[in-house]
Write an enzyme that holds these catalytic residues in place. Structure first.
Site, short mmCIF file in Angstrom:
data_model
loop_
_atom_site.label_atom_id
_atom_site.label_comp_id
_atom_site.label_asym_id
_atom_site.label_seq_id
_atom_site.Cartn_x
_atom_site.Cartn_y
_atom_site.Cartn_z
N SER A 12 0.87 -1.18 0.00
CA SER A 12 0.00 0.00 0.00
C SER A 12 0.90 1.23 0.00
CB SER A 12 -0.84 -0.01 1.28
OG SER A 12 -1.44 1.24 1.52
N TYR A 53 -2.11 -1.27 10.45
CA TYR A 53 -2.07 -1.36 8.99
C TYR A 53 -0.73 -0.86 8.45
CZ TYR A 53 -4.01 -1.03 4.20
OH TYR A 53 -4.26 -1.18 2.86
#
Ligand code: NAD
Length: 259
Positions: free
Chosen positions: A141, A154
């Site tokens: 990401s 995350y």
């Protein structure tokens, strides 16, 4: 049309929806047989991939559990479908400040978004080494490269998977096995739709306005990357010209991390 991945088998974790499904479709268009994984109803997505004329298997392993990941690989062996292309995509999100972050959510995010890629890689590599060819693509990401507040687990998991990508690439650098990461910015999938809905609700604004705020905050292009575009990048990383692309964290983020 020549299908570059004819005869290859690709395992795409979390391919019942979103980016994983986009990647599975992209690889299947190039002739790869697909092993699907993920929660929810998988039959619609499976039929969509099968329509491309490839063989599709499904295993519902929970990627937070190493034993179930081992079961998934045993199933692949049993089906005579050893994994040539591994796409580590399954992932979840949770948003809270560090001191309020539920311990159980931290553990789940690290297990699904990071540790699962270690387990699948360790189980896939022996077959790849035997044939001296393999592709491992880790879906990281923009949060594997930079941070945002309230996304401790995350961001930690995605930075971790970028590190795992580099180590895996280095350990196999003189072989036909490559390992790379794709780092998308915003992609409009159920995972992001939930964040959009929460933002609209919290601020009492329309979904359209919330989208504008979400993109405006991080993504200079003001557009979402699509699962299809990520699928095309995955196809490139599996191709012969990408043979010497090793250990990169390839941003596909509308300029997010260029700032
Ligand atoms: P999504 O919610 O649409 O899909 C997630 C997939 O993972 C689903 O198939 C789901 O069933 C599966 N999954 C979740 N928990 C699982 C578990 N324990 N075991 C097996 N499967 C599980 O989300 P998405 O947006 O398509 O996200 C896919 C990946 O892309 C994630 O790793 C995410 O972090 C990453 N990503 C997404 C975006 C974005 O903007 N959507 C941006 C960057 C990176």
């Amino acid at each position: 049309m020549v299908q570059a991945l004819n005869g290859k088998t690709a395992l795409v974790t979390g391919s019942t929806s979103g980016i994983g499904l986009g990647i599975a479709l992209g690889l299947a268009k190039q002739g790869a047989n697909i092993i699907m994984n993920g929660f929810g109803d998988h039959l619609g997505a499976k039929a969509q991939i099968e329509n491309l004329g490839v063989k599709v298997l499904y295993h519902g392993a929970d990627m937070s559990k190493s034993q179930e990941i081992e079961d998934l690989f045993a199933y692949c062996d049993h089906q005579h479908a050893p994994v040539d292309i591994l796409v580590n995509n399954a992932g979840i999100q949770y948003v809270a400040n560090v001191e309020e972050f539920p311990v159980e959510r931290w553990d789940a995010i690290i297990a699904i978004n990071l540790s699962s890629a270690f387990h699948t890689s360790r189980l896939a590599l022996p077959h790849m080494k035997k044939q001296n060819w393999g592709r491992i693509i880790n879906i990281a990401s923009a949060h594997g490269l930079v941070a945002s507040a309230q996304k401790a687990a995350y961001v930690a998991a995605k930075h971790g998977i970028v590190g795992l990508t580099k180590v895996t690439a280095l350990e196999n650098a003189t072989s036909g096995i490559t390992c790379n990461a794709i780092c998308p910015g915003w992609v409009l999938t159920p995972l992001v739709q939930k964040q959009l809905d929460d933002k609209a609700k919290a601020l009492g604004i329309s979904n359209e306005k919330a989208t504008e705020l979400l993109l405006g905050e991080k993504e200079p292009s003001m557009q979402f990357t699509t699962p299809e575009e990520i699928g095309e990048l995955a196809v490139f990383l599996c191709s012969k010209p990408a043979n010497n692309v090793r250990g990169v964290a390839w941003a596909m983020d509308g300029g997010w991390t260029a700032q």
